[in-house]
Design a protein around this motif. Sequence first.
Motif, PDB file in Angstrom:
ATOM      1  N   ASP A  71       0.733  -1.139   0.041  1.00  0.00           N
ATOM      2  CA  ASP A  71      -0.071   0.003   0.025  1.00  0.00           C
ATOM      3  C   ASP A  71       0.898   1.142  -0.170  1.00  0.00           C
ATOM      4  N   VAL A  72       1.910   1.155   0.740  1.00  0.00           N
ATOM      5  CA  VAL A  72       2.961   2.407   0.761  1.00  0.00           C
ATOM      6  C   VAL A  72       3.626   2.545  -0.676  1.00  0.00           C
ATOM      7  N   GLN A  73       3.943   1.577  -1.376  1.00  0.00           N
ATOM      8  CA  GLN A  73       4.727   1.624  -2.431  1.00  0.00           C
ATOM      9  C   GLN A  73       3.736   2.282  -3.549  1.00  0.00           C
ATOM     10  N   ARG A  74       2.358   1.806  -3.242  1.00  0.00           N
ATOM     11  CA  ARG A  74       1.601   2.162  -4.354  1.00  0.00           C
ATOM     12  C   ARG A  74       1.194   3.695  -4.207  1.00  0.00           C
ATOM     13  N   ILE A  75       1.018   4.202  -3.043  1.00  0.00           N
ATOM     14  CA  ILE A  75       0.681   5.573  -2.806  1.00  0.00           C
ATOM     15  C   ILE A  75       2.056   6.295  -3.245  1.00  0.00           C
ATOM     16  N   LEU A  76       3.058   5.793  -3.255  1.00  0.00           N
ATOM     17  CA  LEU A  76       4.437   6.476  -3.794  1.00  0.00           C
ATOM     18  C   LEU A  76       4.381   6.369  -5.352  1.00  0.00           C
ATOM     19  N   ASN A  77       3.579   5.657  -6.033  1.00  0.00           N
ATOM     20  CA  ASN A  77       3.880   5.252  -7.286  1.00  0.00           C
ATOM     21  C   ASN A  77       5.123   4.650  -7.574  1.00  0.00           C
ATOM     22  N   ASP A  78       5.264   3.602  -6.817  1.00  0.00           N
ATOM     23  CA  ASP A  78       6.680   2.852  -6.809  1.00  0.00           C
ATOM     24  C   ASP A  78       6.431   1.551  -6.595  1.00  0.00           C
ATOM     25  N   GLU A  79       5.706   0.788  -7.224  1.00  0.00           N
ATOM     26  CA  GLU A  79       5.279  -0.659  -6.817  1.00  0.00           C
ATOM     27  C   GLU A  79       6.313  -1.493  -7.158  1.00  0.00           C
ATOM     28  N   ALA A  80       7.330  -1.026  -7.999  1.00  0.00           N
ATOM     29  CA  ALA A  80       8.408  -1.909  -8.218  1.00  0.00           C
ATOM     30  C   ALA A  80       9.636  -1.800  -7.487  1.00  0.00           C
ATOM     31  N   GLY A  81       9.482  -0.600  -6.446  1.00  0.00           N
ATOM     32  CA  GLY A  81      10.430  -0.639  -5.479  1.00  0.00           C
ATOM     33  C   GLY A  81      11.807  -0.039  -5.996  1.00  0.00           C
ATOM     34  N   VAL A  82      11.502   0.739  -7.039  1.00  0.00           N
ATOM     35  CA  VAL A  82      12.734   1.415  -7.536  1.00  0.00           C
ATOM     36  C   VAL A  82      13.739   2.571  -6.692  1.00  0.00           C
ATOM     37  N   ARG A  83      12.545   3.254  -6.303  1.00  0.00           N
ATOM     38  CA  ARG A  83      12.903   4.494  -5.247  1.00  0.00           C
ATOM     39  C   ARG A  83      13.194   4.339  -3.913  1.00  0.00           C
ATOM     40  N   MET A  84      11.901   3.411  -3.624  1.00  0.00           N
ATOM     41  CA  MET A  84      11.871   2.969  -2.141  1.00  0.00           C
ATOM     42  C   MET A  84      11.530   1.452  -2.057  1.00  0.00           C
ATOM     43  N   PRO A  85      12.497   0.759  -2.071  1.00  0.00           N
ATOM     44  CA  PRO A  85      12.396  -0.807  -2.091  1.00  0.00           C
ATOM     45  C   PRO A  85      11.780  -1.325  -0.769  1.00  0.00           C
TER      46      PRO A  85
END
Length: 219
Positions: free
Chosen positions: A11-25
């Motif tokens: 859920d956190v990665q989704r709101i960060l628009n980073d579901e692949a964990g590129v910026r915030m793994p």
Amino acid sequence: MAIPASTIIADVQRILNDEAGVRMPASQLVPLMNQAQRDIMTARPDTTAVISPLSLVDGWKQTVPANAYLLIDIHSNTASPFANITKVDLALLDASEPGWRNRAQSSTIKHFMHDLRNPRTFWVYPPAVAGTQVEFEASTYPDDIAAPTAPGDTADTVAGNISLNDEWQTALFCLTAHYAYLTDLEGVNNQNLAVAYLQRASAILGTQIQTAAATTANN
């Protein structure tokens, strides 16, 4: 049911628009979520409250178990007739019965005393026989979720369940998101988003009122 930690991370990665964990793994988000769990426990001890039998040691002076953050209450003896145990004021007991610490030890506890200025110690009346069990309610430290090993980018690499009860899932998400936005300051609006998620978590937890005091044992 238990909430998978991967749900919070996803859920956190989704709101960060980073579901692949590129910026915030996920490997970076998990420690932030662990910190959020501990902070929620501190603000609301009832979020990790557990009632379980506790075996007392010999005598009147007892120690809160190592896995307990805060003693909430001691309800009763665990042996028949399951007599209730009430909290009393130590100063009043000392004044009314100065020699109570020298009373004969008993396997039936009547009262306990606890002072938040010395949170890891409590006292029982009469002094206990070693092995006497009582129903002990305490806020327990949450278990940390292990951060996934490299690369550990996506949420599905996170194993285990959160320690908080299900109803605190949203608060944990909001506080983890708060820390994530504080960490990822590249976005122009991230500071404002960090504040917004902190405010939402605070509203859910009700930290405006003195909840910690409300969950400690009644006088």
